[in-house]
Write a protein that holds these residues in place. Structure first.
Motif, PDB file in Angstrom:
ATOM      1  N   LYS A  55       0.791  -1.282  -0.015  1.00 43.77           N
ATOM      2  CA  LYS A  55      -0.148  -0.135  -0.059  1.00 43.77           C
ATOM      3  C   LYS A  55       0.823   1.137  -0.187  1.00 43.77           C
ATOM      4  O   LYS A  55       1.907   1.210   0.578  1.00 43.77           O
ATOM      5  N   TYR A  56       0.461   2.152  -0.640  1.00 42.47           N
ATOM      6  CA  TYR A  56       1.281   3.557  -1.031  1.00 42.47           C
ATOM      7  C   TYR A  56       0.772   4.600   0.033  1.00 42.47           C
ATOM      8  O   TYR A  56      -0.541   4.703  -0.097  1.00 42.47           O
ATOM      9  N   ALA A  57       1.189   5.262   0.762  1.00 42.40           N
ATOM     10  CA  ALA A  57       1.016   6.237   1.755  1.00 42.40           C
ATOM     11  C   ALA A  57       0.410   7.459   1.217  1.00 42.40           C
ATOM     12  O   ALA A  57      -0.538   8.046   1.746  1.00 42.40           O
ATOM     13  N   LYS A  58       0.994   7.908   0.013  1.00 39.48           N
ATOM     14  CA  LYS A  58       0.634   9.211  -0.672  1.00 39.48           C
ATOM     15  C   LYS A  58      -0.757   9.097  -1.396  1.00 39.48           C
ATOM     16  O   LYS A  58      -1.014   7.979  -1.867  1.00 39.48           O
ATOM     17  N   PRO A  59      -1.510  10.122  -1.405  1.00 40.38           N
ATOM     18  CA  PRO A  59      -2.640  10.317  -2.193  1.00 40.38           C
ATOM     19  C   PRO A  59      -2.107  10.362  -3.681  1.00 40.38           C
ATOM     20  O   PRO A  59      -1.121  10.866  -4.118  1.00 40.38           O
ATOM     21  N   LEU A  60      -3.335   9.920  -4.909  1.00 40.33           N
ATOM     22  CA  LEU A  60      -2.802  10.043  -6.288  1.00 40.33           C
ATOM     23  C   LEU A  60      -4.196  10.629  -6.829  1.00 40.33           C
ATOM     24  O   LEU A  60      -5.254   9.674  -6.809  1.00 40.33           O
ATOM     25  N   ASP A  61      -4.160  11.904  -7.356  1.00 37.35           N
ATOM     26  CA  ASP A  61      -5.363  12.239  -8.206  1.00 37.35           C
ATOM     27  C   ASP A  61      -5.694  11.190  -9.540  1.00 37.35           C
ATOM     28  O   ASP A  61      -4.551  10.619  -9.815  1.00 37.35           O
ATOM     29  N   PRO A  62      -6.903  11.000  -9.891  1.00 36.46           N
ATOM     30  CA  PRO A  62      -7.114  10.267 -11.218  1.00 36.46           C
ATOM     31  C   PRO A  62      -6.452  10.954 -12.398  1.00 36.46           C
ATOM     32  O   PRO A  62      -6.212  12.340 -12.303  1.00 36.46           O
TER      33      PRO A  62
END
Length: 849
Positions: free
Chosen positions: A832-839
């Motif tokens: 799992k990756y901690a940072k968010p990612l916009d579409p």
């Protein structure tokens, strides 16, 4: 609010393109591009007027490489493409189907007139002759320059690099296939360059098919046409997913076979769209282990006496000790390998089950059904053979068909039947003429394999052949037409290679990955802006596309660029550009041929009068053909009328099966070669790996077993995706919104890792890492994840990840076998990756100037 009112109230942002935005229903537009020296903004009142003015439906190129190339029409008003449609030239029917486009084809207007089209020649702000700050490639600012300055820079760098390092230091990684070869013409006329070679789409099939069957044409000469498929009782789609990868007619053709009584079995780690539509049975299998399933099936067929022994004896070489070639060790026959007579390992269904993941009972049932059903067709996509040292797979698959005699019978066969030949094998029934532009041959013999090219740039050595490693000093890379960094394995090394050389040049419609890591970028026109040309799709059609609009901004054709460079390099421009664009188009049309209805040969397709030739702006003699030039131009397509039982049906190897002594194959033995010494020698000569003369299981490098023991427990498959064709169209916002780039992961695997839908997941291989939102699904087998190939790399260099999910980042830069690429033998680990990612649909477009 009406669409017209919305258009009038629409406020264009600073970065909005000046191009047309048509509606699906009434064609209202907010702002429109008018052709000319550049583009002009048109107010909303004029835009609304244009939407209602009389225009013309013109056949537009749908040129991306999905294999379909269906009919694509643009409604053009005053040089503006207002909307699109697809084939309505005749009534649709199963026997005479329309050539209907998909979401990708219908989005071409949004690509050609996209806000991110490259508008002007440009260079990196920190570029200097010799490279400047090369480490800034990919992150530097861009400076707009004139065409004269751009061409002068390119010509000067080519001269400088040639003078200092020689022509061999100039690398053209696009290679010599696929079209768009104008840059090669000028390089070859200037003394040559280093090129790229290697099988990509077809994986390990090409050399295997040719050596085992004697037929060089991997696709068109393998399998059945769409009418003969209706005679199949069983169709096995082995890693083939035409509903998603080929688009166009293949799935429709398969549906006709299903309605005629064919049962479908789909073998794929993913419950694909094709499986959803067609499959009576889905067999999920671990990637890169298909050969073990085949061997387990073959063992069951052999030990249960389900062989077609007569066919094997008369038509095949090497199945058993009594049918081995002279000089070969009799112990090296395929039968004894299956039985484990000499290696002590019988290739039983139980043995295969431990590796491929299917139960032994399932393998036996599958083998029994295949061997006892006639006619049965095995149709493979390229995916199962896109594995490192993968030549055993197609060899084993062909052998499975030979063991049961399911070859050379209408409705039967074993074939890598995909791309434009998918569901419709056989020679082209209509084909374009040669454009009349002679090849400019490369005087150098320097060519580097796809799986070794980036390491060759970085380390200065490449394998020419077995035992022959050569030094090379690449100092210039020229990218065009393709998308080399993005679409070849080892993309991380590709970026490093582009940052190492002294000069990197790209020409494209957009700031692609290749262009982003270049020093100078040249904007080129699309096929919508060219004079026109002919496109082939399936064997029954020929499309005549025409110019939709004048070139946008300062974009130029590849041939214009090559010609202007030739002048600056002291090369005769007539060598590079010997005839006019109009003459080349005429040559294609005048030389177009169509098969006679009795199948006896070809005749002229198009009738051309003196007035037609004058209209085309070419020189030539009037001729008589099957259809008039006016009809061809107005319809934009010629489709050969077909009906069941006509003289144009096709099944491969029918003649040979009927008369194996009189109709010998073009193999050394004149037969199908289960023991194929020429294949073993061909692979050995390449110099990367070796292969036995018979099909065996040779675990591929970075295959299932390799990952399981080395800390990479998941296998990733790189699927063709609705959103794009390879990487083409990935920048279209419509398609990004409709088809997000997701990581497909099995529900059980996701639960164990605490991953939920839309959680951001980091996927890491030995070669790089990407991040993507998760799509948790039961439609993929445990231990396997899937990513659509072709996403445009978006590196977060601080985090060391590609945010777009480009599969080339994960795939290894590994040359094996015949030099093919192992896209589907790749092991990964997940977290799992901690940072968010916009579409990615919300990401800023790559708009320059």
């Amino acid at each position: 609010m009406s669409l017209i009112e919305k258009a009038r109230n629409y406020v264009m942002s600073r970065r909005s393109f000046l191009g047309a935005t048509a509606t699906l229903a009434v064609g209202a537009v907010a702002a429109v591009t008018l052709p000319g020296c550049g583009l002009q903004k048109v107010d909303s009142d004029r835009a609304a007027e244009l939407a209602n003015e009389q225009g013309e439906w013109i056949t537009a190129a749908c040129w991306h490489n999905c294999g379909g190339r269906c009919l694509n029409k643009a409604y053009v008003v005053e040089g503006v493409a207002i909307r699109q449609k697809t084939d309505d030239t005749h009534q649709d029917s199963p026997d005479y189907p329309q050539q209907r486009g998909c979401a990708r084809g219908r989005s071409h207007r949004k690509m050609v007139m996209g806000a991110d089209r490259l508008k002007y020649p440009m260079k990196r702000k920190n570029w200097e002759p010799g490279g400047g700050k090369k480490e800034l490639r990919g992150n530097d600012e861009w400076v707009r320059i004139s065409w004269d300055e751009a061409l002068d820079i390119v010509a000067s760098e080519i001269k400088r690099i040639k003078g200092k390092y020689g022509n061999v230091s100039i690398f053209a990684p696009v290679g010599g296939s696929g079209g768009g070869l104008e840059p090669l013409r000028v390089l070859n006329a200037y003394g040559g360059c280093t090129e790229r070679w290697g099988s990509v789409s077809w994986g390990a099939w090409p050399v295997v098919w040719q050596q085992v069957t004697g037929i060089a044409d991997t696709g068109a000469a393998s399998g059945n046409d769409r009418f003969r498929l209706r005679q199949s009782k069983l169709i096995i789609l082995w890693g083939a997913n035409p509903a998603q990868s080929s688009q166009g007619l293949p799935t429709f053709n398969y549906l006709q076979a299903k309605k005629a009584g064919a049962k479908f079995i789909v073998i794929d780690p993913l419950y694909s769209e094709s499986a959803r539509v067609l499959a009576d049975k889905w067999l999920p299998i671990r990637p890169a282990t298909d050969t073990t399933l085949i061997l387990g099936m073959a063992y069951h067929i052999l030990t249960n006496n389900l062989l077609d022994q007569k066919f094997l004896d008369n038509c095949c070489l090497g199945f058993d000790a009594d049918h081995m070639p002279e000089g070969a060790d009799p112990k090296d026959n395929f039968k004894d390998y299956l039985l484990g007579t000499y290696d002590g390992t019988p290739k039983t269904p139980e043995w295969a089950s431990q590796i491929c993941g299917l139960s032994a009972e399932t393998i036996r049932e599958f083998a029994q059904e295949y061997a006892t059903t006639k006619p049965a067709a095995i149709i493979s996509g390229g995916a199962p053979a896109r594995i490192n040292n993968g030549e055993h797979l197609p060899h084993a698959m062909i052998t499975l068909g030979l063991m049961t005699g399911n070859v050379g019978i209408p409705g039967a066969g074993v074939s890598p039947n995909m791309h434009n030949s998918s569901t419709n094998a056989g020679p082209a029934l209509v084909k374009p003429g040669n454009n009349g532009i002679p090849t400019v041959k490369n005087p150098l013999k320097s060519s580097i394999n796809s799986g070794e090219m980036w390491s060759a740039v970085l380390h200065g050595k490449y394998t020419e052949s077995k035992g022959n490693v050569k030094d090379v000093n690449i100092q210039m890379i020229w990218d065009w037409f393709g998308h080399t960094i993005n679409q070849r394995a080892g993309a991380t090394l590709g970026i490093e290679a582009h940052r190492k050389v002294e000069f990197s040049l790209a020409q494209n419609l957009f700031l692609t990955t290749d262009a982003r890591y270049s020093d100078v970028v040249l904007p080129v026109i699309s096929q919508w802006e060219s004079l026109g040309g002919l496109l082939t799709g399936n064997r029954e059609i020929l499309i005549y596309y025409r110019q939709i609009m004048k070139p946008l901004f300062e974009a130029k054709s590849d041939m214009w660029i090559a010609t202007e460079l030739a002048k600056r390099l002291g090369v005769d421009p007539k060598i590079v550009n010997p005839i006019s664009e109009a003459q080349a188009l005429y040559n294609q049309i005048a030389g177009a041929m169509v098969m006679k209805t009795d199948g006896s040969g070809y005749e002229k397709l198009v009738t051309l009068t003196a007035d037609d030739i004058k209209e085309l702006g070419a020189q030539g003699a009037p001729q008589t053909g099957r259809i008039s030039y006016k009809e061809f131009k107005e319809k934009g397509i010629y489709q050969v009328p077909r009906s069941p039982g006509d003289k144009l049906e096709f099944t491969s190897f029918v003649d040979f099966r009927a008369d194996p002594a009189g109709k010998k194959l073009a193999t050394p033995s004149g037969k199908f070669e289960i023991y194929c010494d020429s294949l073993a020698k061909a692979i050995e000569k390449v110099g990367f790996t070796t292969k036995s003369p018979i099909p065996k299981y040779d675990p591929p490098r970075e295959g299932y077993e390799d990952g399981a023991k080395n800390g990479y427990p998941f296998q990733v498959i790189t699927i063709h995706y609705f959103r794009r064709s390879h990487s083409t169209l990935d920048n279209v916002p419509w398609l990004r919104e409709a088809f997000p780039q997701e990581l497909r992961i099995n529900t059980n695997d996701a639960e164990k890792m605490g991953i939920k839908n839309n959680d951001i997941v980091k996927v890491s291989s030995r070669h790089g890492s990407v991040i993507r939102p998760a799509m948790v699904t039961e439609r993929i087998m445990p231990g396997v994840v899937a990513l659509g190939e072709g996403a445009w790399i978006e590196m977060d260099e601080q985090a060391g990840v590609d945010k777009a999910g480009c599969t080339g980042i994960l795939d290894g830069h590994i040359p094996t076998g015949q030099g093919h690429t192992g896209f589907n033998s790749c092991n990964v680990k997940l977290e799992k990756y901690a940072k968010p990612l916009d579409p990615d649909v919300k990401w800023p477009q790559r708009i320059i100037f």
